[in-house]
Structure formats: C-alpha cells, structure tokens
Write a protein that holds these residues in place. Structure first.
Motif, short mmCIF file in Angstrom:
data_model
loop_
_atom_site.label_atom_id
_atom_site.label_comp_id
_atom_site.label_asym_id
_atom_site.label_seq_id
_atom_site.Cartn_x
_atom_site.Cartn_y
_atom_site.Cartn_z
N UNK A 63 5.00 7.82 14.30
CA UNK A 63 6.29 7.51 14.93
C UNK A 63 7.38 8.27 14.18
N UNK A 64 8.57 8.32 14.77
CA UNK A 64 9.67 9.03 14.11
C UNK A 64 9.97 8.41 12.75
N UNK A 65 9.91 7.07 12.69
CA UNK A 65 10.20 6.38 11.43
C UNK A 65 9.13 6.70 10.39
N UNK A 69 9.57 8.61 6.81
CA UNK A 69 9.13 7.98 5.55
C UNK A 69 8.17 8.92 4.80
N UNK A 70 7.25 9.53 5.55
CA UNK A 70 6.29 10.44 4.91
C UNK A 70 7.02 11.65 4.32
N UNK A 71 8.01 12.16 5.07
CA UNK A 71 8.80 13.30 4.58
C UNK A 71 9.55 12.93 3.31
N UNK A 72 10.06 11.68 3.26
CA UNK A 72 10.80 11.24 2.06
C UNK A 72 9.88 11.20 0.85
N UNK A 93 5.29 20.64 5.85
CA UNK A 93 6.62 20.68 6.48
C UNK A 93 6.73 21.84 7.47
N UNK A 94 6.09 22.95 7.18
CA UNK A 94 6.11 24.10 8.11
C UNK A 94 5.39 23.70 9.41
N UNK A 95 4.19 23.13 9.25
CA UNK A 95 3.37 22.79 10.43
C UNK A 95 4.03 21.75 11.32
N UNK A 96 4.72 20.78 10.68
CA UNK A 96 5.35 19.70 11.48
C UNK A 96 6.69 20.14 12.07
#
Lengths: 348, 129
Positions: A63-65, A69-72, A93-96
């Motif tokens: 989900x967006x949330x 959270x994973x990015x954080x 981060x590139x792939x997403x």
C-alpha cells in the motif's frame, strides 16, 4: 449593555471550548498516525533487513503507507551503511520509481519540495542522481543547495568535489555542510582537491588545501610546501586571502604529519601574517621538528600573543625537558613559562 | 569456549545499527545479545560472557573506550575481544581505542558483511591459540 457583555462572554467561552476540542482532536490524530507508522515500521523491518542483506524478499503489492514506511526505514539504513547493502537500497529506490519521482520534485517551483527531494536523493544512494544534485548546488534557495551538498557527500560523488569547494569558498552552502560532505568522501575527495591547488581564486585554493590536510597523504607534501611559499608580495587588497592559503598549507602539513616540508614550515615562522606563524608553529609541534626549537623559542619570547602561544605549545611537544629548563629560568617570558608548564603535562 | 553457537554482544544507542548488525550476525549463525548503552553493555558482558563484543564508541553513559577498559580490568571479561564501531575517524581516536584494549576498529557508515568477516577472523584467531 449587560446583555451584550454576557453574550460576548458566552461566545468567548464557546470559542475556548472549541479550540480545546480541536487541539485535543489534533493531538489524538497525530498520536494515532504515529502509532500506525510505528506499527508499519515494526511490520516491515524484517523485510527491509532481508532486502539490505541481499535476500531478495517477495515484496508483493505494498500500500502507499507501507511503501512510505519501507522507504523511511531504508533511507535511515542508507545513512549508516556502505558497500553492497547501500547499492541494494539504491537499486530498490530506482526500481520502485522513487528516484525518478524525487528527481521530478527537484524541478518543483516550491523550494521546500526541491530541498526535500535533494535530501531524499542522498538517502536513496543512487549514483545516477549525481549530475542533478551538482546542478542543485546552483539553486537560488540556500536550503536546496545545502541539501544537495549533504547528499553529494553521502553519495561520495568525486565529480562534485570542485563545485563543492567553490560553494564552500563562496559561502553558498554553510561551511559545516559543504566541509562535512567533502570529509565524508574521505580519500575519494583527495584527487578533486589536488586539482584545485592551482585554482585562480585564493579562497578556493585555501579551502582545498585545508581539506587535503584531512583527506590527503604524504605525497601531497611538495604541493603543500609550494602553497606555503605562495608569494606574499602581492596586492594589498588580496594579501589576506593569499595568507589564508599559506596558513591552510601549514595546518595541512601539520595534520598530514610529514617532515618533508619541515624546512618550509620553519621559513613560515618568519611570515608577515601572524596567523601563518601561528599555524606553522602548531604544525612544527605536531611533526616534532627539533631543528625548529631555537626559532620557536624566539617566537615564544618576542612574538604577538597567538604566535607566541602556539610556539609555547610546540616547544612543550617537541622537547618537554628542554622546554621545562628554559621556562623555569627567572625572567623567562610568559610564553616560555607556559611552555614549561605545558611540558610538565606531557607524558614522559 | 563452548562448541555451540558463538555469542556476540552488540552495543549501540542507535536502534537501526543494532538491527543491521544483529540481523547479519544471526544470519551467520551467531547468537546476539544487544545493549543500548555502556552500562547495559557491561552488565550483559558480565552476565552472558560473550565470545566477542561489538561496541559503539559514542554511547550515552559509558562510551565504548570506557566499556573496553572496564572489560579489560575485570578478570572475568578481560579476554573478550572487542571491535569498536564508530563514526570518528581521527587517527588519535583509533589509537585511543587500541590503547583501551580494542582488537579492531570499524568506521561508520559500515558494511555488515565486513563486520561479519572481522568477527569471524578474530574468533578464528582466538580458537587456534
């Protein structure tokens, strides 16, 4: 009249109660959001650890949330890691598509968004963003330039060294941030710094030399020695800037710790600028140059306060016993006495 | 020294570092005990007698140098090898770490794989003595 006052009082009471309700509701909402974020991070931490460790976990649809959270978590990890784990975070981060999104934000009309993007790109660790971040050092907003400088340091972007030094010399970025970014690159910054030793702007040269003292090595001694002898018979308008170059060279030679340039440092004890004499005395103390002892005694006895104090410290470091004898003599200058007192503190 | 899984004490006030180091060492087969400050690290070392300790230098309360020194001063923990993990890179800090009795030094930002290799190398050296 009394009715009007009662009405006003009532209205103010209602307003106070409403404000309180809004504040409480906001506090409850914030704490709920924080709990939700913490729960999500707790849930996703094992996934993030597997990803960083190279286990290629099944991410599925997030989900967006969850994605935020994973990015954080990964952004925080990226600041603490180097090598392959950091490369894996960059690839994630590139792939997403997150890198592309932030690069887009770097062109936003709002400076806050540009600064946030410049900051986030450093955490993402993608080397493909280096050119864009170097470009952001020209941004009109100081916050954006600062965030870009910090990110370029995190990315250890050697290509950014000359531009970062220019930003430092021109005060386009706070000194601590630009200097910190260059120091974060460690020895990777050294080649770029060396290329600036002949830069026409003395401010750029002085900053490059200063940083080379932290990131360079003994092979830089000859170039630093040359900078130490930079002509001081120049126009009065730029006299101070050129003296800054010589002082930076003396400090750098002291930090690198090579005796190769000891003769140049001894010569700098006669420099017309007091702060160059101060830097040279400190450097001679650091490299323990016994040949400088007599000249340092003269400096501790006759010079202005700062150079004399630096000479006292150097004397105590070079030969504590001799410094104690000299400073203990009746009629010794205040700074020779200081050298003796400091020498007593030196380990035997 | 037992034949079971080796125990490593990891002490750092940064929760992310604890997670990253613990995860890598557990995946490599070690049992990991964690502490988030210097006092906790000393207590855990005395309680668990780990085979090795990874200590952050800048911890609240007792710093990594002081924890290392106190481990060395206590007969029960004196032989525990110590790797210091720190953001500080000045030569004087490295010397200070070795003077306190540390066996190795790793700079932050760090690579968990490199840390694991150093842990393995130190423990291998100890087991052949």
């Amino acid at each position: 009249m009394i009715d009007a006052l009662q009405l006003l009082g009532g209205a103010l009471s209602v307003l106070a109660v409403a404000t309180m309700v809004v504040l409480v509701a906001r506090r409850v909402a914030l704490s709920r959001t924080e709990r939700r974020r913490a729960a999500l991070e707790h849930e996703l931490t094992p996934l993030a650890l597997e990803l960083v460790d190279g286990e290629e976990p099944e991410l599925g649809r997030l989900s967006a949330a969850q994605e935020r959270a994973l990015a954080a978590i990964l952004g925080r990890y990226a600041r603490k890691l180097r090598g392959e784990p950091r490369d894996r975070i960059a690839a994630f981060f590139e792939e997403r598509g997150a890198v592309r999104r932030e690069l887009g934000q770097l062109r936003s009309r709002r400076s806050a968004k540009r600064a946030t993007a410049a900051f986030a790109l450093g955490d993402m660790g993608a080397l493909s963003t280096v050119d864009a971040l170097i470009g952001a050092l020209d941004d009109r907003a100081r916050d954006v330039r600062s965030a870009a400088a910090r990110s370029l340091g995190m990315l250890e972007a050697e290509a950014a060294v000359p531009r970062l030094v220019e930003s430092l010399a021109g005060s386009e970025v706070p000194r601590a941030i630009a200097g910190g970014a260059l120091l974060a690159m460690g020895s990777k910054a050294a080649p770029g710094l060396r290329s600036l030793l002949d830069a026409p702007d003395p401010g750029v040269r002085a900053n490059a030399i200063e940083l080379l003292g932290f990131t360079g090595d003994a092979t830089d001694a000859d170039a630093l020695d040359k900078a130490l002898r930079e002509d001081h018979a120049i126009a009065a308008s730029s006299w101070g800037e050129h003296a800054e170059v010589r002082a930076a060279a003396a400090r750098a030679l002291g930090r690198i710790g090579t005796r190769r340039a000891a003769a140049g440092l001894r010569g700098a004890l006669n420099d017309p600028a007091p702060f160059v004499r101060t830097a040279a005395a400190h450097a001679l103390g650091r490299i323990g140059d016994r040949d400088a002892f007599d000249a340092l005694v003269r400096q501790a006895s006759d010079d202005m306060y700062d150079p004399a104090q630096a000479a006292a410290q150097a004397l105590a470091a070079i030969d504590p016993m001799k410094a104690m004898r000299l400073g203990g003599v009746e009629g010794a200058s205040a700074h020779l006495a200081e050298a003796a007192a400091l020498a007593e503190l030196e380990p035997a | 020294m037992s034949d079971g899984p080796r125990t490593v004490l990891v002490a750092d006030d940064d929760e992310d570092i604890l997670q990253l180091v613990s995860f890598r060492l557990e995946r490599a087969g070690y049992t990991v005990v964690t502490a988030s400050d210097g006092q906790q690290a000393l207590a855990a070392a005395r309680e668990h007698k780990p085979d090795l300790a990874v200590l952050d230098v800048m911890m609240p309360g007792l710093n990594g140098y002081e924890v290392t020194r106190q481990l060395r001063d206590d007969e029960a923990t004196a032989a525990i090898p110590v790797i210091l993990l720190t953001a500080r890179v000045q030569e004087a800090d490295v010397s200070r770490g070795f003077e306190a009795g540390a066996d190795d030094y790793l700079r932050k930002p760090f690579s968990p794989q490199e840390l694991r290799s150093r842990v393995q190398a130190i423990l291998a050296r100890r087991s052949v003595r």
